[in-house]
Enzyme design. Structure first.
Site, PDB file in Angstrom:
ATOM      1  N   TYR A 223      39.781  50.930  33.105  1.00 36.56           N
ATOM      2  CA  TYR A 223      39.585  49.913  34.135  1.00 36.56           C
ATOM      3  C   TYR A 223      38.101  49.604  34.323  1.00 36.56           C
ATOM      4  O   TYR A 223      37.689  48.442  34.374  1.00 36.56           O
ATOM      5  CB  TYR A 223      40.197  50.398  35.448  1.00 36.56           C
TER       6      TYR A 223
ATOM      7  N   SER B 207      35.216  44.250  40.617  1.00 39.32           N
ATOM      8  CA  SER B 207      35.426  45.478  41.379  1.00 39.32           C
ATOM      9  C   SER B 207      34.096  46.215  41.457  1.00 39.32           C
ATOM     10  O   SER B 207      33.195  45.990  40.635  1.00 39.32           O
ATOM     11  CB  SER B 207      36.464  46.361  40.680  1.00 39.32           C
TER      12      SER B 207
ATOM     13  N   ASP C 139      51.000  34.305  30.864  1.00 40.45           N
ATOM     14  CA  ASP C 139      50.507  35.583  30.382  1.00 40.45           C
ATOM     15  C   ASP C 139      49.077  35.349  29.920  1.00 40.45           C
ATOM     16  O   ASP C 139      48.835  34.761  28.861  1.00 40.45           O
ATOM     17  CB  ASP C 139      51.372  36.071  29.221  1.00 40.45           C
TER      18      ASP C 139
ATOM     19  N   ALA D  16      35.663  50.014  32.195  1.00 38.22           N
ATOM     20  CA  ALA D  16      35.147  49.313  31.024  1.00 38.22           C
ATOM     21  C   ALA D  16      35.469  47.830  31.083  1.00 38.22           C
ATOM     22  O   ALA D  16      34.628  46.974  30.781  1.00 38.22           O
ATOM     23  CB  ALA D  16      35.729  49.919  29.748  1.00 38.22           C
ATOM     24  N   SER D  17      36.690  47.490  31.504  1.00 38.96           N
ATOM     25  CA  SER D  17      37.096  46.079  31.576  1.00 38.96           C
ATOM     26  C   SER D  17      36.305  45.325  32.634  1.00 38.96           C
ATOM     27  O   SER D  17      35.954  44.157  32.453  1.00 38.96           O
ATOM     28  CB  SER D  17      38.597  45.971  31.849  1.00 38.96           C
ATOM     29  N   LYS D  18      36.016  45.987  33.749  1.00 39.30           N
ATOM     30  CA  LYS D  18      35.274  45.327  34.820  1.00 39.30           C
ATOM     31  C   LYS D  18      33.782  45.218  34.493  1.00 39.30           C
ATOM     32  O   LYS D  18      33.120  44.257  34.899  1.00 39.30           O
ATOM     33  CB  LYS D  18      35.488  46.060  36.148  1.00 39.30           C
TER      34      LYS D  18
END
Length: 274
Positions: free
Chosen positions: A154, A141, A62, A156-158
């Protein structure tokens, strides 16, 4: 980069891009340390790699837990004695307009998997990568390059992932460690089916027509492997993806309008009244 007898750690290896990437690297003779949360699916990937002539072990992990990431790195060293590459591929998505979100904890989960998971694994692996003058890979991405409606969490994370690895690349100049950020567009995987909605529930089906404008997993992996072999600093897939950074510099408002139009057309197609 020659993959023969090189030890490569790959997260998110149980399905989609990760599974096909593991198979492809096994064909090239890599020693693979495969990580994911789904133990059964991970073992299937190991069997696939072994059938291709590679060596592979499964380490259920994890990536949101720093201790688990440290154990992953230690398992790789214990089994193969070195680490030549780390591919941060684990990822989850979310599809919902921000104003419709009712469970904000989903943002935390997406950030911990997509961004912090890569940070944790990289931090533990870095001393070994410096020793081998290895390769760090971030599977980001095109969402890491521009805003995309209904993808706030999504995207923001990328963006975070892109910024982290761009900065780390500068810090590692002269160390022998290269940093590659790969930015695919839409790829024919089940990531959108497994995406969260605004309530924190899995969608269960993709909201887009997967037959239109979607790259095959095989083509995506072919490009990733090619970029790794050349130890590139960045690889953007598709002509549209390569154009986005330049168009944003010249006409940023145009990129926003195109993205908004595409989202509106998709919503109209999915409407029960359509």
């Amino acid at each position: 980069m020659n993959f023969q007898n090189k030890t490569i750690i790959l997260t998110g290896a149980s399905a989609g891009i990760g599974k096909e990437l593991a198979r492809s690297l096994a064909q090239k003779g890599a020693n693979l340390v495969l990580a994911a949360r789904n133990s059964a699916a991970l073992e299937e990937t190991v069997a696939l790699c072994m059938a291709q002539g590679g060596q592979a072990i499964a380490v259920p992990t994890d990536v949101t837990q720093p201790e688990a990431c440290q154990k992953l790195i230690e398992s790789a060293i214990a089994r193969f004695g070195q680490i030549d590459g780390l591919i941060n591929n684990a990822g989850i998505s979310m599809i919902c307009r921000f104003e419709e979100v009712t469970d904000l904890t989903t943002f935390d989960q997406i950030m911990r998997v997509n961004y912090l998971g890569a940070v944790y694994c990289t931090h533990s692996a870095l001393p070994h990568l410096k020793h081998s003058q290895g390769l760090l890979v971030a599977i980001s991405s095109l969402c890491g390059k521009t805003g995309v409606p209904t993808r706030t969490g999504y995207v923001a994370s990328k963006h975070a992932m892109q910024g982290f690895f761009d900065t780390l690349r500068i810090e590692l100049q002269g160390s022998g460690v290269d940093v590659l950020v790969v930015s695919p567009g839409f790829v024919a995987t089940d990531i959108r089916e497994r995406a969260f909605d605004g309530k924190g529930q899995l969608l269960g089906q993709s909201p887009r027509d997967e037959e239109q404008g979607t790259m095959s997993v095989e083509e995506c992996v072919r490009q990733i492997v090619g970029a790794m072999e050349r130890r590139k600093r960045e690889h953007l897939m598709t002509l549209k993806g390569k154009a986005i950074p330049w168009v944003k510099l010249i006409a940023p408002g145009l990129v926003d309008r195109i993205a908004a139009y595409a989202a509106r057309v998709k919503a109209e197609k999915n409407s029960p009244l359509a």
